[in-house]
Design a protein around this motif. Structure first.
Motif, PDB file in Angstrom:
ATOM      1  N   THR A 115      -2.911   4.975   2.904  1.00  0.00           N
ATOM      2  CA  THR A 115      -1.979   6.054   2.614  1.00  0.00           C
ATOM      3  C   THR A 115      -2.690   7.068   1.729  1.00  0.00           C
ATOM      4  OG1 THR A 115      -1.097   5.038   0.579  1.00  0.00           O
ATOM      5  CG2 THR A 115      -0.028   4.443   2.681  1.00  0.00           C
ATOM      6  N   VAL A 256       3.253   1.834   1.921  1.00  0.00           N
ATOM      7  CA  VAL A 256       4.019   3.049   1.678  1.00  0.00           C
ATOM      8  C   VAL A 256       4.775   2.925   0.358  1.00  0.00           C
ATOM      9  CG1 VAL A 256       5.903   4.492   2.553  1.00  0.00           C
ATOM     10  CG2 VAL A 256       4.209   3.552   4.140  1.00  0.00           C
ATOM     11  N   ILE A 257       5.331   1.751   0.096  1.00  0.00           N
ATOM     12  CA  ILE A 257       5.982   1.491  -1.193  1.00  0.00           C
ATOM     13  C   ILE A 257       4.912   0.884  -2.090  1.00  0.00           C
ATOM     14  CG2 ILE A 257       7.998   0.445  -2.310  1.00  0.00           C
ATOM     15  CD1 ILE A 257       9.286   0.232   0.412  1.00  0.00           C
ATOM     16  N   ARG A 299      12.303   8.033   4.010  1.00  0.00           N
ATOM     17  CA  ARG A 299      10.891   7.924   4.414  1.00  0.00           C
ATOM     18  C   ARG A 299      10.347   6.520   4.220  1.00  0.00           C
ATOM     19  NH1 ARG A 299       6.725   8.396   0.462  1.00  0.00           N
ATOM     20  NH2 ARG A 299       7.543   8.471  -1.658  1.00  0.00           N
ATOM     21  N   SER A 300      10.918   5.752   3.284  1.00  0.00           N
ATOM     22  CA  SER A 300      10.372   4.420   3.016  1.00  0.00           C
ATOM     23  C   SER A 300      11.374   3.293   3.194  1.00  0.00           C
ATOM     24  CB  SER A 300       9.825   4.367   1.581  1.00  0.00           C
ATOM     25  OG  SER A 300      10.859   4.630   0.645  1.00  0.00           O
ATOM     26  N   SER A 303      10.363   0.835   5.820  1.00  0.00           N
ATOM     27  CA  SER A 303       9.168   0.113   5.372  1.00  0.00           C
ATOM     28  C   SER A 303       9.557  -1.013   4.426  1.00  0.00           C
ATOM     29  CB  SER A 303       8.213   1.080   4.663  1.00  0.00           C
ATOM     30  OG  SER A 303       7.781   2.100   5.532  1.00  0.00           O
ATOM     31  N   GLN A 304      10.566  -0.768   3.580  1.00  0.00           N
ATOM     32  CA  GLN A 304      11.051  -1.797   2.671  1.00  0.00           C
ATOM     33  C   GLN A 304      11.547  -3.006   3.449  1.00  0.00           C
ATOM     34  OE1 GLN A 304      11.370  -1.684  -1.013  1.00  0.00           O
ATOM     35  NE2 GLN A 304      11.494  -3.819  -0.443  1.00  0.00           N
ATOM     36  N   SER A 387      16.091   6.023   8.785  1.00  0.00           N
ATOM     37  CA  SER A 387      14.695   5.669   8.560  1.00  0.00           C
ATOM     38  C   SER A 387      14.145   4.856   9.735  1.00  0.00           C
ATOM     39  CB  SER A 387      14.565   4.869   7.262  1.00  0.00           C
ATOM     40  OG  SER A 387      13.228   4.476   7.041  1.00  0.00           O
ATOM     41  N   ALA A 397       8.078   7.181   7.735  1.00  0.00           N
ATOM     42  CA  ALA A 397       7.197   7.243   6.566  1.00  0.00           C
ATOM     43  C   ALA A 397       6.399   8.534   6.533  1.00  0.00           C
ATOM     44  CB  ALA A 397       6.251   6.036   6.548  1.00  0.00           C
TER      45      ALA A 397
END
Length: 416
Positions: A115, A256-257, A299-300, A303-304, A387, A397
């Motif tokens: 990233t 991402v996180i 955006r995340s 991903s979480q 998301s 993301a």
């Protein structure tokens, strides 16, 4: 009993568990741990990754330059491909305000599997280390290889990773280092107080921190040997040795996180982690419109959930039962004359409201926002679904012109 009554009872049971069994997540009294000034103040390098941050830099960067730190400290400002003159502005502000020495550097575009922020952080850390090596000279480097004392203090003992939109009070770095040294922590992170001015910020921002604390109870984060690990990426003081031991940022290059991933990597390697709310560290980034907040959260969000459809379905059902069911079952119980449903739904809503009050006080907001938490949770539910939708459209993301792939796909991509 009816399905409405059973739903209300399940929701009430969930809230009783959250109230008593989820690390007292709703309390907001966790500040920097007890600390005392060390006898010797270690060398600290402040690493600031930045991409198109000219709009906020005039409010944030002078606060870093003005740090009242008794030891050696310097700032490495990493301009990550900005197109708005961020790097030039950073140099101009440093010339104008003086204070801590500042170096502006450029990392180039991140390779596949990285990233942008973590690539910039890696570049900043590497710059700090090589600068220290250059300043030591050949004799000191030889002494360091042989264990000599001339090597001490030349490579930063701590790294302060802070975002370009974060403003620090003059004693922020001093207090962070004292807390880390006094408590023996490898990572000390403060969740910066986010900006709350517009109507949408008032509705969404305190709930964002509330939900984060519910997912990662701060008291569990600090527990040695515990599995819960988290940090707030805007303000992270990291021991350099712990970073090397954990192999970061390389080990989390696709995250991402990144703040949660960083804390997890440090804790898995035996490091001690502390996370709490900040009193003198603030984000100056505005989110005046719902669209701005929506983009920041969505955006995340998927991903979480590790891009898992099953976790997405479970999260949507969980949000519905925990946050939406209480007011719905209360109203339905009153309308249908079902006292059990009305009583259980009302009690669950009351507990929810009561646990949200401390966060509203922390953000100095009207307490009348507390009963509206179910409406905010509904917004978060839609953001989470969006998301996932954006992810499957290939736009998940996405941030400041970059879109990040799933970690497994990123790893499979050839290096650039």
């Amino acid at each position: 009993m009816s399905a409405v009554a059973w739903t209300a009872l399940v929701s009430l049971a969930a809230w009783l568990w959250l109230l008593l069994g989820q690390g007292l997540f709703w309390r907001t009294d966790l500040r920097l741990p007890p600390r005392r000034d060390p006898e010797d103040w270690p060398y600290v390098c402040v690493v600031v990754p930045a991409r198109d941050e000219a709009a906020v830099l005039r409010e944030s960067l002078p606060s870093l330059l003005a740090q009242d730190y008794p030891g050696r400290a310097e700032i490495v400002f990493v301009d990550d491909g900005s197109t708005d003159g961020t790097g030039r502005l950073a140099r101009a502000l440093a010339d104008r305000h003086r204070g801590l020495p500042l170096t502006v550097t450029w990392p180039g575009e991140p390779p596949a599997g990285w990233t942008g922020k973590l690539w910039a952080v890696r570049h900043g850390i590497a710059h700090a280390r090589t600068a220290g090596e250059r300043k030591r000279g050949p004799r000191a480097r030889a002494a360091g290889r042989e264990g000599g004392s001339d090597a001490t203090g030349q490579v930063p003992e701590y790294l302060l990773l802070t975002d370009a939109d974060i403003a620090h009070e003059p004693d922020s770095l001093r207090e962070l280092v004292a807390a880390a040294r006094s408590g023996g922590f490898d990572l000390v992170s403060q969740m910066a107080r986010l900006r709350v001015a517009s109507m949408w910020e008032q509705l969404v921002v305190p709930a964002f921190v509330y939900f984060f604390a519910q997912l990662y109870p701060f008291r569990w984060v600090a527990k040695e040997g515990g599995r819960t690990a988290a940090a707030a990426g805007g303000c992270v003081l990291l021991r350099t040795e712990a970073a090397e031991r954990a192999g970061v940022p390389e080990a989390i290059r696709h995250a991402v996180i990144d703040d949660v991933a960083l804390a997890g990597a440090v804790k898995r390697c035996g490091g001690r982690v502390w996370l709490g709310l900040a009193e003198r560290v603030d984000s100056v980034r505005p989110y005046p419109r719902l669209a701005d907040l929506w983009r920041m959260i969505s955006r995340s969000a998927y991903s979480q959930l590790r891009h898992s459809p099953a976790l997405l379905v479970g999260t949507v059902l969980g949000l519905a039962v925990v946050y939406l069911a209480p007011p719905v079952t209360l109203v339905a119980g009153l309308v249908r004359d079902e006292p059990i449903a009305a009583a259980a739904g009302g009690a669950a809503w009351l507990i929810m409201t009561a646990t949200y009050l401390p966060m509203l006080r922390y953000y100095r907001q009207t307490l009348w926002l507390a009963p509206l938490l179910p409406m905010t949770a509904l917004l978060y539910l839609f953001m989470t679904v969006d998301s996932a939708f954006q992810h499957y459209r290939g736009k998940g993301a996405a941030w400041k012109g970059r879109t990040y792939k799933r970690p497994d796909r990123a790893e499979a991509a050839p290096d650039q």
